[in-house]
Enzyme design. Structure first.
Site, PDB file in Angstrom:
ATOM      1  N   PRO A 183       0.804  -1.219   0.000  1.00 43.32           N
ATOM      2  CA  PRO A 183       0.000   0.000   0.000  1.00 43.32           C
ATOM      3  C   PRO A 183       0.843   1.277   0.000  1.00 43.32           C
ATOM      4  CG  PRO A 183      -0.910  -1.582   1.530  1.00 43.32           C
ATOM      5  CD  PRO A 183       0.382  -2.162   1.039  1.00 43.32           C
ATOM      6  N   CYS A 184       0.364   2.236  -0.762  1.00 43.01           N
ATOM      7  CA  CYS A 184       1.102   3.490  -0.907  1.00 43.01           C
ATOM      8  C   CYS A 184       0.465   4.594  -0.089  1.00 43.01           C
ATOM      9  CB  CYS A 184       1.101   3.921  -2.355  1.00 43.01           C
ATOM     10  SG  CYS A 184      -0.561   4.381  -2.869  1.00 43.01           S
TER      11      CYS A 184
END
Length: 597
Positions: A556-557
């Site tokens: 996840p960013c």
DNA sequence: TCTAAGATGATGTCCCAT
DNA sequence: ATGGGACATCATCTTAGA
């Protein structure tokens, strides 16, 4: 769990094993044609015509007269004649020798007819001047004959300039080394001269040149200031008493090691012993992460420098991403068909309404949220007040909002956000990939905004096709809507096993239903949370499948992206810290595979 | 309880004028 | 060199309404 038609499938969710309902036809799949091959026989599976990367109009009918091997290479863009010739010379067993032969035919290109059969989309060809094992001669130059009319010396100068060396440095090197020097020798000579200059420049200064650092770290020849090659720079503060931190920056333009169909020299790279597979791995995240993040991720992932690539070179939307991987980088090829790279080509219907003063040719990054209807209405109200073109101030306002929200023109004075199915097209997924199955519109936007650009990833993964003709065993972390799986499928790479981990139920459902619909004969196992994959479970999986060939995923960013106004706090963030689970699991797989092999 | 809409900057990079 | 403007960015939080 083998159904009556030979399909093997399992789903694990959390620690509970969920029996896959579709294997007994309870989800209404009676009319679906299952592959009759079971897992043991899928090694020489003939990819479906959809999955094969055949040029348009050269459909790869898998008829009795055309073997899987021929289709396999046609999928890479080679002509049937060339392939038959290569098979005849090398035998059908040795696919690697066949590939080498095909590349050689192309690099020779003696007759017009042979030139005609050069794959349009093969990315890397060999330089005619140099030996094939010369790292600098890996040049993708379908039109390199442009240089053929020049004298040898001028041609070398042009090639060096094309590589990104300053003209002065290039001609000085030719003068130093003589006209008979190879490109590699010349490049090294320039490199050495630049190194010497940098050292002189930095004498007594508190920073050491990045070039020196590159040299020290990689211990391999470099293409210096190549405009095309991906170069990561490291800086070191000599005055620092603590651990000196290095800084990774991207090359400009953001093209990675190579692009399809571009004249580009492949920079040789050397990765550490610890980084070398098996398994191969591929990690992805946003390029524009806060400072220091890529350095940290790189450090954990065996000091491999990221390959930064903007997907605008693969589709009609910008998408700047970094990829840390240990895949081979030579002889990549794109999946076909090559998607359009401009807005008008992808969505021709919008051209009618596109004002002349909106000069956008490509979209900005496709995000997870869309503009409000209030904004598009406000834009319409502004524009109807004026003739075309409207005043500068109005134009600026409209253009700013169009760029910010990726709005398209759908009528007179009318803009609209992209629809989910249009995002699917841009990102390289099958139409309606995320439609139905309990996905709300908002969830579609979120999932698509978080996903891989398939063409980009497929290009990087393409080198696996020849390495694993029997198929891959894949560990897919943070699978999302299955970008990695779709990419492999579009490449025509068989997936013997996919162990997928994805927290979102709707995303898991999408991958599972895609797996069914595309008639995958391999095994799909789904987990919910990466944290479930503890050493015990990983050992079980590795033993069960004899290890994995590819560990792929983008963590996840959320805490890295600039879009996040609240918790952009780097790898410490609750979401982005899952990177460490990617690393943990990868390292576990490497350990277990090292122990078992 | 769920979905969707609407409002909400900061951090970088790049470019150009000074 | 340096400062300022232009520009882009796999998002989150609150609220309204069904």
């Amino acid at each position: 769990m083998v159904n009556s038609k030979g399909y093997i499938g399992e789903i694990f969710a959390s620690n509970r094993e969920i029996r896959n309902d579709w294997t007994n036809g309870s989800e209404g799949n009676e009319d679906f044609e299952w592959d009759s091959d079971d897992e043991a026989t899928t090694g020489d599976v003939v990819p479906s015509s959809e999955s094969l990367a055949c040029p348009p109009g050269e459909g790869c009918e898998t008829g009795p007269s055309r073997s899987a091997m021929v289709c396999h290479f046609m999928g890479m863009g080679f002509s049937e004649d060339m392939i038959m010739k290569a098979i005849k010379e090398n035998g059908e067993e040795n696919s690697e020798a066949i590939l080498e032969a095909l590349l050689t035919y192309m690099s020779i290109g003696t007759s017009p007819s042979e030139y005609d059969s050069i794959p349009r989309d093969l990315s890397v060809l060999s330089n005619k001047d140099e030996a094939h094992d010369n790292p600098y001669d890996r040049v993708a130059s379908v039109d390199e004959e442009l240089f053929e009319d020049f004298p040898a010396e001028d041609r070398k100068l042009l090639i060096l300039v094309e590589m990104g060396f300053p003209t002065n440095d290039a001609s000085a090197a030719i003068a130093r080394c003589g006209p008979n020097a190879s490109i590699l020798e010349l490049a090294d000579s320039i490199h050495a001269a630049q190194l010497a200059n940098k050292l002189d420049d930095n004498l007594g200064v508190s920073t050491v040149s990045s070039l020196v650092e590159d040299e020290r770290q990689s211990n391999c020849p470099r293409g210096a200031e190549s405009r095309f090659a991906e170069v990561t720079r490291s800086k070191r503060r000599c005055t620092s008493t603590e651990d000196e931190d290095s800084v990774i920056s991207f090359s400009k333009p953001m093209v990675g090691f190579s692009l399809p169909n571009q004249r580009m020299y492949m920079v040789p790279r050397k990765i550490s012993e610890a980084a070398i597979g098996p398994p191969y791995f591929y990690y992805e995240n946003v390029a524009l992460a806060p400072k220091g993040v890529w350095e940290t991720m790189s450090r954990f992932l065996y000091d491999i420098k990221p390959e930064f690539v903007d997907s605008k070179y693969f589709c009609a939307a910008v998408r700047k991403r970094g990829y840390i991987h240990n895949l081979p980088i030579h002889n990549r090829f794109p999946v076909l068909p090559i998607p359009p790279r401009t807005i008008h080509e992808v969505f021709p219907a919008t051209k009618k309404w596109w004002p002349s003063w909106d000069l956008r040719k490509q979209f900005n990054c496709l995000l997870t949220c869309i503009s409000s209807s209030r904004l598009t209405e406000r834009i319409r109200r502004e524009l109807v007040q004026y003739d075309d073109p409207p005043p500068l101030q109005v134009r600026q306002f409209v253009l700013n909002e169009c760029r910010r929200w990726n709005l398209i023109w759908v009528g007179q004075h009318k803009v609209a956000p992209l629809e989910p199915d249009e995002l699917e097209i841009l990102l390289g997924y099958p139409r309606n990939h995320t439609r139905g199955g309990g996905m709300s519109r908002t969830e579609r936007y979120r999932s698509l905004g978080n996903s891989f650009q398939v063409d980009t990833v497929a290009y990087h993964l393409s080198t696996l096709k020849n390495l694993f003709p029997d198929g891959l065993k894949v560990l897919s972390l943070f699978s999302g809507i299955g970008g990695a799986e779709v990419a492999l499928h579009r490449l025509g790479v068989h997936m013997k096993v996919v162990v997928s981990v994805e927290i979102s139920k709707v995303n898991r459902d999408i991958l599972r239903s895609w797996w069914q619909e595309t008639g995958q004969s391999g095994m799909l196992i789904q987990f919910v949370d990466v944290q479930e994959l503890n050493p015990h479970k990983m050992e079980h999986l590795v033993n069960r499948f004899g290890g994995f060939d590819l560990v792929i995923g983008g963590s996840p960013c959320n805490n890295l992206t600039g879009s996040n106004r609240y918790t952009r706090i780097g790898l410490e963030g609750i979401h982005s810290s899952l990177f460490f689970d990617y690393w943990r699991i990868l390292d576990l797989v490497k350990c277990l595979m090292g122990r078992t092999s």
